[in-house]
Design a protein around this motif. Structure first.
Motif, PDB file in Angstrom:
ATOM      1  N   ARG A 125       0.846  -1.212   0.000  1.00  0.00           N
ATOM      2  CA  ARG A 125       0.000   0.000   0.000  1.00  0.00           C
ATOM      3  C   ARG A 125       0.878   1.257   0.000  1.00  0.00           C
ATOM      4  O   ARG A 125       0.598   2.218  -0.743  1.00  0.00           O
ATOM      5  CB  ARG A 125      -0.925  -0.004   1.221  1.00  0.00           C
ATOM      6  CG  ARG A 125      -1.873  -1.191   1.198  1.00  0.00           C
ATOM      7  CD  ARG A 125      -2.768  -1.309   2.431  1.00  0.00           C
ATOM      8  NE  ARG A 125      -3.341  -2.654   2.433  1.00  0.00           N
ATOM      9  CZ  ARG A 125      -3.217  -3.539   3.420  1.00  0.00           C
ATOM     10  NH1 ARG A 125      -2.603  -3.209   4.552  1.00  0.00           N
ATOM     11  NH2 ARG A 125      -3.730  -4.754   3.303  1.00  0.00           N
ATOM     12  N   ALA A 128       2.165   1.938  -3.412  1.00  0.00           N
ATOM     13  CA  ALA A 128       1.170   2.524  -4.329  1.00  0.00           C
ATOM     14  C   ALA A 128       1.110   4.040  -4.143  1.00  0.00           C
ATOM     15  O   ALA A 128       0.975   4.796  -5.108  1.00  0.00           O
ATOM     16  CB  ALA A 128      -0.198   1.896  -4.090  1.00  0.00           C
ATOM     17  N   SER A 324      -5.447   5.957  -3.711  1.00  0.00           N
ATOM     18  CA  SER A 324      -4.908   6.998  -4.583  1.00  0.00           C
ATOM     19  C   SER A 324      -5.163   8.386  -4.009  1.00  0.00           C
ATOM     20  O   SER A 324      -6.317   8.806  -3.864  1.00  0.00           O
ATOM     21  CB  SER A 324      -5.543   6.893  -5.972  1.00  0.00           C
ATOM     22  OG  SER A 324      -5.271   8.074  -6.709  1.00  0.00           O
TER      23      SER A 324
END
Ligand code: DI6
Ligand code: FE
Length: 402
Positions: A125, A128, A324
């Motif tokens: 995570r 990302a 995001s």
């Protein structure tokens, strides 16, 4: 030691306060020495003593401060995808709960997972976020709800900062939910506060948070946690006014909270109190979207009272499985009415403020060279794209990654 260099042929959104919102400098040069910014301005104005430095041409690209995700829960076990499916197949909240879903399932999965496995999943995570130009991530505990697991989560969070080129700010969120079968007051006094003391003694805590909500803890219960935080010299922040208003924000501001987060149900008086306390409002559109919330945060009141607004992912497996920060910016514009400049301030200068960081979040002399170089020319494109990642490269502590 890193050689000094200068980034040339760039447009820089400095995010320095008091101008067009972006603080744009076109045809700019940016000098980096020892991991810090030592000069930024129009190329033609570059001082004589910086003319011999190695030049790194950037092809007219846009540079912003690297992004900062100031509210996440990225250390957790398991997934809640199954309950997402169940709900879309018609199951009620109670059905999900009876099938062992909800926050309780994340708590048991987090308790049962080894530190190594938790770290492995959390690194994916963090990666990302890093891939989107993020240089600092706030990470909360709060899925342990017992002494050992709260500490385990914070150790994992710290390790992310050791194993990746990213700054991690840890937040103790023992007061996140009442563990099954336990009285809330007993939990606060016999588990949450002792775990906070130990975590602090072990250097695992940068800040303290709580969830002030009908389904979690009252302001009086949170107050006891904040008193302990204050005694330990730790800054506080609060999940407040997310689903209802039960007086969390006045409490948080009394303790000079760095930020008050969610704030959909905050009132004008709450906004005023936040302004007076210097608290940042952290807007979390991922949770608003996932929960089909309809009450929007009082953005105009925050503007009127000059409360800085940050934007974050709230990445967690239940109410905001949003990986995001760029998408969070887009959602903050489309769902809450922020301007693209406010959204970028929300993930740079105001996010830094929400974390009490004063060495990043703007591009200015003396700040860390934590930068994002984008394959775009205009800053408005960052919040405009939906699921688009225009990152060209990141600069972390002066190190250009490609
Ligand atoms: N607010 C939320 O929306 C989440 N926690 C919080 O304080 C919910 C967390 C979860 O459902 O796992
Ligand atoms: Fe949260």
């Amino acid at each position: 030691m890193l050689n000094p260099y200068v980034l040339v042929d760039v447009t820089v959104a400095t995010m320095a306060p008091g101008n067009d919102g972006y603080g744009l400098v076109r045809d700019a040069s940016l000098v980096v020495v020892d991991g810090h910014i030592t000069w930024i301005g129009p190329s033609g104005d570059r001082p004589e003593h910086y003319t011999d430095l190695e030049e790194k041409p950037c092809g007219g690209r846009l540079i912003t401060p690297a992004l900062i995700d100031c509210h996440t829960h990225i250390v957790y076990g398991g997934t809640r995808a199954r309950e997402f499916e169940m709900r879309l197949n018609g199951a009620s909240y109670e059905d999900v709960s009876r099938a062992g879903g909800g926050i309780v399932s994340t708590v048991s999965a987090t308790r049962n997972q080894s530190e190594v496995d938790l770290l492995h999943a959390a690194l994916v995570r963090a990666d990302a976020l890093i891939a989107q130009g993020v240089s600092a991530i706030e990470i909360k505990s709060g899925y342990g709800l017992d002494y050992d697991t709260e500490l385990k989560m914070l150790r994992v969070a710290r390790k992310i900062g050791e194993q990746r080129p990213v700054r991690v700010i840890t937040t103790f969120l023992g007061a996140h939910a009442v563990p099954d079968g336990m009285d809330a007051d007993v939990y606060i006094d016999t588990v949450c506060i002792p775990a906070l003391e130990t975590a602090h003694a072990e250097g695992l805590v940068d800040m303290v948070d709580g969830f002030c909500e009908g389904i979690a803890f009252s302001a009086t219960q949170i107050e006891r946690v904040f008193e302990k935080a204050q005694a330990l010299g730790l800054p506080v922040k609060l999940h407040s006014d997310q689903l209802s208003n039960i007086g969390g924000t006045p409490l948080a501001t009394q303790f000079g909270a760095l930020s008050v987060d969610h704030v959909e149900y905050a009132t004008d008086a709450d906004a005023k109190a936040m302004a007076q306390a210097g608290s940042t409002a952290v807007l979390l559109p991922g949770a608003f979207y996932t929960l089909h919330e309809t009450q929007k945060p009082p953005v105009q009141a925050f503007r009127d009272h000059h409360v800085p607004m940050a934007v974050a992912t709230d990445w967690n497996p239940g109410s905001s499985p949003l990986g995001s920060l760029l998408l969070a910016m887009n959602m903050a514009c489309t769902l809450f009415g922020l301007t693209p400049a406010e959204a970028l301030a929300g993930t740079t200068c105001h996010a830094a403020r929400a974390l009490g960081l004063d060495d990043c979040g703007v591009i200015a002399t003396g700040k860390r060279a934590d930068l994002a170089i984008w394959n775009i020319e205009e800053p408005g494109e960052l919040a405009y794209g939906i699921g688009i990642n225009p990152l060209h490269t990141r600069v972390f502590g002066g190190v250009m990654e490609r």
